[in-house]
Design an enzyme around this catalytic site. Structure first.
Site, PDB file in Angstrom:
ATOM      1  N   ILE A 157       0.824  -1.208   0.000  1.00  0.00           N
ATOM      2  CA  ILE A 157       0.000   0.000   0.000  1.00  0.00           C
ATOM      3  C   ILE A 157       0.864   1.267   0.000  1.00  0.00           C
ATOM      4  O   ILE A 157       1.555   1.577   0.976  1.00  0.00           O
ATOM      5  CB  ILE A 157      -0.989  -0.011   1.196  1.00  0.00           C
ATOM      6  CG1 ILE A 157      -1.797  -1.325   1.184  1.00  0.00           C
ATOM      7  CG2 ILE A 157      -1.898   1.213   1.164  1.00  0.00           C
ATOM      8  CD1 ILE A 157      -2.547  -1.622  -0.115  1.00  0.00           C
ATOM      9  N   GLU A 200      -1.416  -1.243 -10.479  1.00  0.00           N
ATOM     10  CA  GLU A 200      -2.601  -0.734 -11.196  1.00  0.00           C
ATOM     11  C   GLU A 200      -2.987  -1.646 -12.358  1.00  0.00           C
ATOM     12  O   GLU A 200      -3.390  -1.166 -13.424  1.00  0.00           O
ATOM     13  CB  GLU A 200      -2.323   0.674 -11.743  1.00  0.00           C
ATOM     14  CG  GLU A 200      -2.253   1.720 -10.681  1.00  0.00           C
ATOM     15  CD  GLU A 200      -3.616   2.096 -10.148  1.00  0.00           C
ATOM     16  OE1 GLU A 200      -4.624   1.577 -10.660  1.00  0.00           O
ATOM     17  OE2 GLU A 200      -3.656   2.889  -9.213  1.00  0.00           O
ATOM     18  N   THR A 233      -1.318  -5.432 -13.830  1.00  0.00           N
ATOM     19  CA  THR A 233      -0.054  -5.752 -14.509  1.00  0.00           C
ATOM     20  C   THR A 233      -0.255  -5.641 -16.026  1.00  0.00           C
ATOM     21  O   THR A 233      -1.387  -5.631 -16.522  1.00  0.00           O
ATOM     22  CB  THR A 233       0.401  -7.191 -14.184  1.00  0.00           C
ATOM     23  OG1 THR A 233      -0.558  -8.095 -14.755  1.00  0.00           O
ATOM     24  CG2 THR A 233       0.517  -7.439 -12.683  1.00  0.00           C
TER      25      THR A 233
END
Ligand code: TGC
Ligand code: FAD
Length: 394
Positions: free
Chosen positions: A168, A374, A376
């Site tokens: 994150i 976001e 692959t």
């Protein structure tokens, strides 16, 4: 005037409005003056340069395409894209910070949050007074968030969250986390809902992801949620259930990444071109050698393709005609392109290319993350494959 002129072989400059050019020059100059002198050390020291956050707020780049009513700049999407491009000329970690804050934290609060959540968080996030993160990925569910384990159980007066989120961005330095959790049984996609979680809530913890070899000037963390009790008002009421809402956030962030990747590639090209004119070997600049000219011509071609795609995509987004599949196309093509450009630039630089004083290898290492997060490259291939054939190959 900014030092970087930037490659613009098809004179896209002429198609930008005066305001868009002004925004580009302002952010470009800021990157030159504030980011370039410190980014090498930040990278080597594996630290996100937090001192830049208030300046990013002042520049108006946090949630820049969201409305002024909530303290944001209210810019169009082409301007937003140009900002991402210019920030990533500096470093993908700086662009990541801004992408996550704007597209993955402010956007969902704006799009799905209650009026109270918007008023509480958006103005502070726009100035950088508050920092946010977005928790979708889990240790066992990256490309396939539909199967997430993190659960939100209904309590008498709210919700109790349990689970873990992995990889994150901004996780350890955030004041607020947008957390996606399953309110039903695992796999019940319609049960996935979004929560606005202040990170000082008991049971919430974040720990730094150790051992990265990419995106070193960025905070990447694991989040643990252990009996995190939240009031009913923590639920984003507009996230009515399903993966569609987190995926809508990803579309916003992927759009910015498509522009950002072009910026990283432009920075590598600038460096390679100027080095090719200065570095003398076998009695003449290496730029006078045919092999290096082919290399530069290939780089020019690929970057120009990427620029044309983002420009057109941006105009479509502003017209309201852009589709998520077109964003997948642009994210996939431009990240692939930029990883190639960074590697070729690094090679042109010879031994110097592995030093932190030059920028191409830092971009090259960063872009491995950008290629992966976001969605692959493979996931975007499958999205395009599904669009073309109507067949789901996930
Ligand atoms: P699927 O059945 O295809 O879709 C579910 C619903 O969502 C709609 N939809 C979208 N809407 C908006 N934007 C998109 N991109 C959308 N894609 C799909 C779709 O129409 C459907 O709507 P409805 O009304 O029918 O319910 O969902 P699926 O479970 O089959 O998943 C598809 C898949 C594999 C493409 C998706 O799960 C995916 O994209 N996976 C990749 C995961 C990912 O990208 N994670 C990113 C985490 S965040 C991050 O990496 C931040 S890095 C940031 C930084 O530092 O810069
Ligand atoms: P996996 O899904 O395990 O994939 C492994 C390999 O399998 C890949 O090559 C993939 O392409 C391939 N693969 C997967 N599915 C298929 C298939 N169906 N067919 C063929 N091949 C397949 N997430 C967040 O929620 N918030 C963040 O802020 C965030 N920031 C990040 C920052 C960094 C630096 C990184 C590296 C990641 C970040 N992520 C974040 C997570 C990121 O979105 C995931 O890493 C990414 O979606 C891939 O998931 P995974 O790592 O679990 O790989």
């Amino acid at each position: 005037m900014a030092r970087f002129e930037g490659i613009d072989f098809f004179n896209l400059d002429a198609h930008f409005s005066e305001e868009e050019r002004m925004i580009r020059d302002t952010v470009r100059e800021w990157v030159e003056n504030a980011v370039m002198p410190i980014i090498g050390d930040a990278y080597i020291n594996r630290e996100f340069p937090r001192q830049l956050i208030p300046e990013l707020g002042e520049l108006g780049v946090l949630g820049a395409n969201l409305p002024e009513e909530y303290g944001c700049a209210g810019l169009n999407n082409v301007s937003y894209g140009i900002i991402m491009q210019e920030l990533e000329r500096g470093d993908s970690g700086i662009r990541s910070f801004v992408s996550v804050q704007g597209a993955l934290v402010m956007y969902p609060i704006f799009a799905f949050g209650s009026e109270e959540q918007k008023r509480e968080w958006l103005p502070k996030l726009a100035t950088g007074e508050a920092i946010g993160c977005f928790g979708l990925t889990e240790p066992d569910y990256g490309s396939n968030p539909a199967s997430m384990i993190t659960r939100a159980e209904k309590t008498a007066d709210g919700w109790r969250l349990n689970g873990a989120k992995m990889w994150i961005t901004n996780g350890s330095m955030s004041d607020v986390a947008v957390i996606w959790a399953q309110t039903g049984e695992q796999g019940d996609v319609k049960g996935i809902r979004g929560f606005v979680v202040p990170t000082d809530t008991p049971g919430f913890s974040a720990k730094d992801q150790k051992g990265k070899l990419s995106l070193l000037a960025s905070d990447t963390s694991e989040l643990v949620l252990e009996d995190v009790d939240l009031p009913e008002s923590a639920l984003m009421p507009g996230s009515t259930g399903g993966l569609k809402h987190p995926l809508m956030c990803l579309t916003q962030a992927r759009y910015g990444i498509a522009w950002g990747a072009v910026g990283a590639a432009m920075a590598c090209f600038d460096e390679a071109l100027s080095y090719s004119k200065e570095r003398v070997m076998f009695d003449e600049p290496i730029g006078g050698k045919q092999i290096q000219q082919v290399r530069l011509a290939d780089m020019l071609t690929k970057i120009t393709h990427g620029q044309l795609v983002t420009y057109h995509l941006g105009r479509m987004k502003d017209e309201g005609t852009m589709t998520p599949q077109q964003v997948s196309f642009a994210k996939r093509a431009n990240c692939d392109m930029a990883t190639d450009i960074a590697r070729e630039a690094r090679r042109l630089l010879g031994g110097n290319g592995i030093l932190v004083e030059y920028h191409s290898m830092r971009h090259m290492a960063n872009l491995e993350s950008v290629y992966t997060y976001e969605g692959t490259h493979d996931i975007h291939s499958l999205i395009l494959g599904q669009t073309l054939t109507g067949l789901n190959a996930f």
